[in-house]
Design a protein around this motif. Sequence first.
Motif, mmCIF file in Angstrom:
data_model
loop_
_atom_site.group_PDB
_atom_site.id
_atom_site.type_symbol
_atom_site.label_atom_id
_atom_site.label_comp_id
_atom_site.label_asym_id
_atom_site.label_seq_id
_atom_site.Cartn_x
_atom_site.Cartn_y
_atom_site.Cartn_z
ATOM 1 N N LEU A 202 0.802 -1.284 0.094
ATOM 2 C CA LEU A 202 -0.029 -0.129 -0.037
ATOM 3 C C LEU A 202 0.882 1.355 -0.066
ATOM 4 N N LEU A 203 1.929 1.164 0.853
ATOM 5 C CA LEU A 203 2.828 2.414 0.823
ATOM 6 C C LEU A 203 3.521 2.591 -0.563
ATOM 7 N N LEU A 204 3.823 1.651 -1.367
ATOM 8 C CA LEU A 204 4.539 1.561 -2.613
ATOM 9 C C LEU A 204 3.475 2.167 -3.609
ATOM 10 N N ILE A 205 2.351 1.855 -3.539
ATOM 11 C CA ILE A 205 1.284 2.444 -4.374
ATOM 12 C C ILE A 205 0.964 3.885 -4.138
ATOM 13 N N ALA A 206 0.657 4.250 -2.857
ATOM 14 C CA ALA A 206 0.625 5.728 -2.469
ATOM 15 C C ALA A 206 1.721 6.538 -2.804
ATOM 16 N N SER A 207 2.884 6.118 -2.630
ATOM 17 C CA SER A 207 4.115 6.876 -2.902
ATOM 18 C C SER A 207 4.147 7.235 -4.656
ATOM 19 N N ILE A 208 3.682 5.889 -5.301
ATOM 20 C CA ILE A 208 3.910 6.159 -6.659
ATOM 21 C C ILE A 208 2.872 7.141 -7.081
ATOM 22 N N VAL A 209 1.654 7.163 -6.707
ATOM 23 C CA VAL A 209 0.489 7.928 -6.915
ATOM 24 C C VAL A 209 0.933 9.477 -6.620
ATOM 25 N N ALA A 210 1.353 9.511 -5.469
ATOM 26 C CA ALA A 210 1.767 10.783 -4.888
ATOM 27 C C ALA A 210 2.892 11.309 -5.667
ATOM 28 N N ALA A 211 3.908 10.685 -6.288
ATOM 29 C CA ALA A 211 5.065 11.138 -7.157
ATOM 30 C C ALA A 211 4.268 11.747 -8.504
ATOM 31 N N SER A 212 3.242 10.808 -9.053
ATOM 32 C CA SER A 212 3.022 11.067 -10.376
ATOM 33 C C SER A 212 2.092 12.240 -10.126
ATOM 34 N N LYS A 213 1.608 12.823 -9.143
ATOM 35 C CA LYS A 213 0.572 13.801 -9.130
ATOM 36 C C LYS A 213 1.409 15.198 -8.247
ATOM 37 N N SER A 214 2.599 14.902 -8.159
ATOM 38 C CA SER A 214 3.247 16.239 -7.432
ATOM 39 C C SER A 214 3.368 17.346 -8.391
ATOM 40 N N TYR A 215 3.601 17.461 -9.624
ATOM 41 C CA TYR A 215 3.786 18.159 -10.418
ATOM 42 C C TYR A 215 5.136 19.306 -9.980
ATOM 43 N N ASN A 216 6.113 18.784 -9.390
ATOM 44 C CA ASN A 216 7.284 19.271 -9.122
ATOM 45 C C ASN A 216 7.229 20.492 -8.044
ATOM 46 N N THR B 181 7.695 21.283 -4.154
ATOM 47 C CA THR B 181 8.756 20.541 -3.529
ATOM 48 C C THR B 181 8.392 19.688 -2.224
ATOM 49 N N GLY B 182 7.235 20.293 -1.476
ATOM 50 C CA GLY B 182 6.669 19.585 -0.444
ATOM 51 C C GLY B 182 6.260 18.204 -0.789
ATOM 52 N N LEU B 183 5.617 18.115 -1.779
ATOM 53 C CA LEU B 183 4.911 16.956 -2.460
ATOM 54 C C LEU B 183 6.080 16.147 -2.914
ATOM 55 N N VAL B 184 6.895 16.519 -3.733
ATOM 56 C CA VAL B 184 7.995 15.373 -4.119
ATOM 57 C C VAL B 184 8.792 14.994 -2.754
ATOM 58 N N ALA B 185 9.114 15.703 -1.777
ATOM 59 C CA ALA B 185 9.666 15.326 -0.437
ATOM 60 C C ALA B 185 8.708 14.242 0.229
ATOM 61 N N GLY B 186 7.549 14.589 0.040
ATOM 62 C CA GLY B 186 6.624 13.598 0.777
ATOM 63 C C GLY B 186 6.665 12.364 0.028
ATOM 64 N N ALA B 187 6.598 12.147 -1.132
ATOM 65 C CA ALA B 187 6.652 10.923 -2.008
ATOM 66 C C ALA B 187 8.185 10.290 -2.002
ATOM 67 N N THR B 188 9.294 11.131 -1.598
ATOM 68 C CA THR B 188 10.551 10.584 -1.722
ATOM 69 C C THR B 188 10.700 9.949 -0.241
ATOM 70 N N PHE B 189 9.924 10.497 0.820
ATOM 71 C CA PHE B 189 10.176 9.801 1.962
ATOM 72 C C PHE B 189 9.385 8.603 2.302
ATOM 73 N N GLY B 190 8.284 8.728 1.334
ATOM 74 C CA GLY B 190 7.140 7.700 1.268
ATOM 75 C C GLY B 190 7.905 6.364 0.687
ATOM 76 N N PHE B 191 8.723 6.673 -0.670
ATOM 77 C CA PHE B 191 9.842 5.675 -1.121
ATOM 78 C C PHE B 191 10.717 5.110 0.063
ATOM 79 N N LEU B 192 11.369 5.952 0.667
ATOM 80 C CA LEU B 192 12.477 5.483 1.617
ATOM 81 C C LEU B 192 11.830 4.791 2.631
#
Length: 175
Positions: free
Chosen positions: A122-136, A138-149
């Motif tokens: 579920l965390l992998l799916i949520a991080s992929i979706v969050a990264a794809s909807k971040s539109y560069n 910085t806060g959203l990219v950072a959140g997705a990055t920490f989700g992948f971590l």
Amino acid sequence: MSHGARVIRTGVSSGGPAAPPAAAASSSAGSDAELMDGAYFRSCAGMLKVAQMISLLVGFISVNNSPWTHYSAYSFFQIVTMCDLVMILFFYIIHIFRVYRKLTCVSWPLAEFLHYLIGTILLLIASIVAASKSYNLTGLVAGATFGFLATILCVLSIWSSYKVSCVTQSTSKYH
């Protein structure tokens, strides 16, 4: 008449002289009577759980404090990160306070393995979706990055728990 293996405790170890019975009894009673397991704080599994909780919390805060580009994607990300954080904290407390010794009706290694398996997917799916909807942003990219971590750290927990439980069971079966 029982044909199973029996364990007999003696005061003599194979490596040295006999310990006085009072000292042996007080040291074993002291370790069982302690409320918290101090060694778990410093263990690899304990530090891995702390790193997972920190990365999940940072990911949650990063997404929460950013302007959202897609409501459902980030609300799903927040729900998954908080649920994973709460469950990891739950298992951390179970290990710290040695609850698994008192509640033997639950298979704690299996419950933790299943939590990590489902939570990581579920965390992998949520991080992929969050990264794809971040539109560069910085806060959203950072959140997705920490989700992948956190996903990588959870995969390490799955691997270590699977390795420990399967190797321990398979080697003890034949010896």
